[in-house]
Write a protein that holds these residues in place. Sequence first.
Motif, PDB file in Angstrom:
ATOM      1  N   UNK A 170       0.431   7.552   4.173  1.00 26.62           N
ATOM      2  CA  UNK A 170       0.082   6.505   3.207  1.00 26.62           C
ATOM      3  C   UNK A 170       0.332   6.969   1.772  1.00 26.62           C
ATOM      4  N   UNK A 171      -0.028   8.226   1.477  1.00 24.86           N
ATOM      5  CA  UNK A 171       0.190   8.759   0.133  1.00 24.86           C
ATOM      6  C   UNK A 171       1.668   8.905  -0.184  1.00 24.86           C
ATOM      7  N   UNK A 172       2.422   9.429   0.776  1.00 28.99           N
ATOM      8  CA  UNK A 172       3.857   9.624   0.563  1.00 28.99           C
ATOM      9  C   UNK A 172       4.609   8.307   0.499  1.00 28.99           C
ATOM     10  N   UNK A 173       4.122   7.313   1.247  1.00 29.07           N
ATOM     11  CA  UNK A 173       4.791   6.018   1.247  1.00 29.07           C
ATOM     12  C   UNK A 173       4.791   5.405  -0.147  1.00 29.07           C
ATOM     13  N   UNK A 224      17.408   9.660   0.812  1.00 31.73           N
ATOM     14  CA  UNK A 224      16.376  10.676   1.021  1.00 31.73           C
ATOM     15  C   UNK A 224      15.031  10.033   1.336  1.00 31.73           C
ATOM     16  N   UNK A 225      14.606   9.080   0.513  1.00 28.15           N
ATOM     17  CA  UNK A 225      13.289   8.463   0.711  1.00 28.15           C
ATOM     18  C   UNK A 225      13.233   7.691   2.029  1.00 28.15           C
ATOM     19  N   UNK A 226      14.316   7.000   2.383  1.00 24.29           N
ATOM     20  CA  UNK A 226      14.338   6.244   3.637  1.00 24.29           C
ATOM     21  C   UNK A 226      14.279   7.182   4.839  1.00 24.29           C
ATOM     22  N   UNK A 227      14.995   8.304   4.766  1.00 26.96           N
ATOM     23  CA  UNK A 227      14.999   9.266   5.873  1.00 26.96           C
ATOM     24  C   UNK A 227      13.641   9.899   6.092  1.00 26.96           C
ATOM     25  N   UNK A 228      12.964  10.267   5.000  1.00 27.58           N
ATOM     26  CA  UNK A 228      11.647  10.897   5.112  1.00 27.58           C
ATOM     27  C   UNK A 228      10.618   9.902   5.648  1.00 27.58           C
ATOM     28  N   UNK A 229      10.656   8.675   5.148  1.00 22.48           N
ATOM     29  CA  UNK A 229       9.714   7.667   5.610  1.00 22.48           C
ATOM     30  C   UNK A 229       9.926   7.328   7.091  1.00 22.48           C
ATOM     31  N   UNK A 230      11.173   7.348   7.516  1.00 20.26           N
ATOM     32  CA  UNK A 230      11.462   7.086   8.928  1.00 20.26           C
ATOM     33  C   UNK A 230      10.852   8.172   9.816  1.00 20.26           C
ATOM     34  N   UNK A 231      10.873   9.418   9.325  1.00 20.55           N
ATOM     35  CA  UNK A 231      10.289  10.532  10.080  1.00 20.55           C
ATOM     36  C   UNK A 231       8.775  10.350  10.218  1.00 20.55           C
ATOM     37  N   UNK A 232       8.115  10.012   9.121  1.00 20.30           N
ATOM     38  CA  UNK A 232       6.670   9.773   9.170  1.00 20.30           C
ATOM     39  C   UNK A 232       6.340   8.600  10.090  1.00 20.30           C
TER      40      UNK A 232
END
Length: 260
Positions: A170-173, A224-232
């Motif tokens: 939630x924080x990273x999103x 970058x942001x889309x890839x990281x959010x997909x992992x979470x």
Amino acid sequence: MNLGEKIFKLRKEKGLSQENLAEQLGTTRQAISKWENNQGFPETEKLLQLSNIFEVSTDFLLKNDKNEKNADDKGYYVSREMAKGYIANEKRISRYVGIGFMFWALAGVPYVIFSTDMIMRYLGMTIFVIIGIISIVLAIFSDQTQYKVLKQESLLFDYDYLKELSNEYALNKRKYVLVAIPCTILFITGIFILALTAKGFIVWSAYHSFVFLGFAIGLLGFAYSAGVMEAYELLVENEQHTTHLFFKIKRKIKEKFDRM
């Protein structure tokens, strides 16, 4: 899932034999076998050791969660260490992919700047394209096989860690949304200006190098942001992931091959 089943499942996922686990606990293989078959129960000291070895809470080991999804027998248990490793790996891959896209976009800069020098124009473009290709190749080779199972199975978590991971997500999103929005605007603006230029509404000039620069930054930030959010999301929202038709088809195919 009872304690014996959890010990068996976690031991297998750690790649430990009963002898290996017994050696780490200072007990016998027969004791491990009895625990896994629910014919015996580890003492408190051994439970604490199991908790440390498997990186789960003692509450997870002891709680017989028959009605909760995370205790479903059909699933792959994800330890804290594995989840953190997976997210770190996906960040690295996303970074390489973003950098690759960025350099491909930056290939437009020498195209604009060296409009009268064809050698420098194509040399500069070639260098940027090659760097982009190298970055994408690094992304491909950074994809570690140990994490592929996370995309193929329903996932089980220690309840406390899943709660912690959800808060982290939630924080990273919020942070990555703040990055993705301006990057998306830069990307769309770049496409729009280039489209108008191609149609002849805007004349090519040295200022177009800033368009390609913004385009490149937009691609880097978005990828970058889309890839990281997909992992979470794969970890935290695994229930939605496993209900997708494509996932169910892949699961059925895998089960057929496993039975062969």
